[in-house]
Design an enzyme around this catalytic site. Structure first.
Site, PDB file in Angstrom:
ATOM      1  N   PRO A  86       0.834  -1.207   0.000  1.00 38.65           N
ATOM      2  CA  PRO A  86       0.000   0.000   0.000  1.00 38.65           C
ATOM      3  C   PRO A  86       0.869   1.257   0.000  1.00 38.65           C
ATOM      4  CG  PRO A  86       0.037  -1.009   2.178  1.00 38.65           C
ATOM      5  CD  PRO A  86       0.763  -1.949   1.265  1.00 38.65           C
ATOM      6  N   MET A  87       0.831   2.018  -1.089  1.00 40.11           N
ATOM      7  CA  MET A  87       1.659   3.212  -1.228  1.00 40.11           C
ATOM      8  C   MET A  87       0.784   4.387  -1.661  1.00 40.11           C
ATOM      9  SD  MET A  87       4.899   1.519  -3.252  1.00 40.11           S
ATOM     10  CE  MET A  87       3.843   0.678  -4.453  1.00 40.11           C
ATOM     11  N   VAL A  88       0.749   5.426  -0.858  1.00 40.52           N
ATOM     12  CA  VAL A  88      -0.016   6.622  -1.204  1.00 40.52           C
ATOM     13  C   VAL A  88       0.555   7.222  -2.488  1.00 40.52           C
ATOM     14  CG1 VAL A  88      -0.654   8.948  -0.462  1.00 40.52           C
ATOM     15  CG2 VAL A  88      -0.636   7.064   1.194  1.00 40.52           C
ATOM     16  N   GLN A 142      -6.851  -0.733   1.944  1.00 41.91           N
ATOM     17  CA  GLN A 142      -6.333  -0.277   3.242  1.00 41.91           C
ATOM     18  C   GLN A 142      -6.899   1.088   3.627  1.00 41.91           C
ATOM     19  OE1 GLN A 142      -2.271   1.475   4.292  1.00 41.91           O
ATOM     20  NE2 GLN A 142      -1.963  -0.677   4.818  1.00 41.91           N
ATOM     21  N   CYS A 171       1.784   3.650   9.566  1.00 42.48           N
ATOM     22  CA  CYS A 171       2.265   4.930   9.015  1.00 42.48           C
ATOM     23  C   CYS A 171       2.962   5.750  10.096  1.00 42.48           C
ATOM     24  CB  CYS A 171       1.100   5.719   8.430  1.00 42.48           C
ATOM     25  SG  CYS A 171       1.620   7.295   7.702  1.00 42.48           S
ATOM     26  N   LYS A 210      -1.967  -3.873   9.347  1.00 42.21           N
ATOM     27  CA  LYS A 210      -0.544  -3.604   9.125  1.00 42.21           C
ATOM     28  C   LYS A 210       0.001  -2.946  10.386  1.00 42.21           C
ATOM     29  CE  LYS A 210       2.578  -0.568   6.562  1.00 42.21           C
ATOM     30  NZ  LYS A 210       2.679   0.492   5.530  1.00 42.21           N
TER      31      LYS A 210
END
Length: 218
Positions: A86-88, A142, A171, A210
């Site tokens: 999951p990458m913004v 997510q 995060c 996560k």
């Protein structure tokens, strides 16, 4: 007369001297290792002991983690080993599909803000940050959230389009600290329990989390 700690040490030394390993101490190191057994055999023995202890402490619960609901779910989606994280502004649909073309087996959406995602005026946010298609599976969506009801509403908006819903507790950015989500939410285990329990009871699909690994398990 001897002090109690001296008696304890004498008992310990006598026990060590009487043990087969102590009597075998003059043998070469390979012989002593052979007496203990090979490393795989030792692992099997420890695993068997752990299973016996689990059965004694929790009757009716399988001691084998691979028989847990989580492992069964993992196998049900094909046991994917290579994932798009999951990458913004990174793991949107076009990038996920490109990665799948080159061998990726599973994908995550970017981290989505549950509150913004559920607010009616923010249809643009939903349109810009979340999309999927038939070939985009398995897919985990997510969210970051700190309110169980908002997390539940957000998840229900996407649960028919994914295989699982993930809660971000990893995060480390400053905005996550100010918003009280991501890794900073891990300070509040009661809140985490409420989030996960509400989601697990309310979603059609499994909920995953996560996390960050602490230096100590406590």
């Amino acid at each position: 007369s001897m002090a109690s700690h001296e008696v304890w040490w004498l008992t310990f030394l006598l026990a060590c001297t009487a043990s087969p390993l102590a009597q075998d101490v003059r043998k070469p190191i390979p012989s002593r290792i052979a007496a203990l057994g090979t490393l795989p055999r030792l692992r099997q023995r420890f695993a068997a002991a752990r299973r016996r202890r689990c059965r004694a402490e929790a009757p009716g619960i399988s001691p084998d983690p691979r028989e847990s609901p989580g492992w069964k779910f993992y196998r049900s989606i094909g046991s994917p080993k290579v994932w798009v994280a999951p990458m913004v502004d990174g793991s949107e649909l076009p990038f996920r599909m490109l990665c799948r073309k080159y061998g990726v087996e599973g994908g995550y959406s970017p981290m989505l803000h549950a509150r913004i995602f559920t607010e009616t005026p923010n249809a643009k946010y939903r349109y810009e940050h979340f999309s999927t298609c038939e070939g985009d599976r398995p897919l985990f969506v997510q969210f970051c959230a700190n309110d169980p009801e908002i997390f539940l509403r957000a998840g229900r908006m996407v649960e028919d389009m994914c295989d699982a819903i993930d809660l971000n507790l990893g995060c480390p950015q400053r905005i996550a600290k100010s918003g009280n989500y991501g890794a900073f939410l891990m300070r509040n285990m009661t809140k985490i329990q409420s989030l996960v329990q509400t989601a697990a009871q309310g979603f059609k699909v499994p909920v995953t989390v996560k996390i960050r690994v602490f230096d100590e398990i406590e």
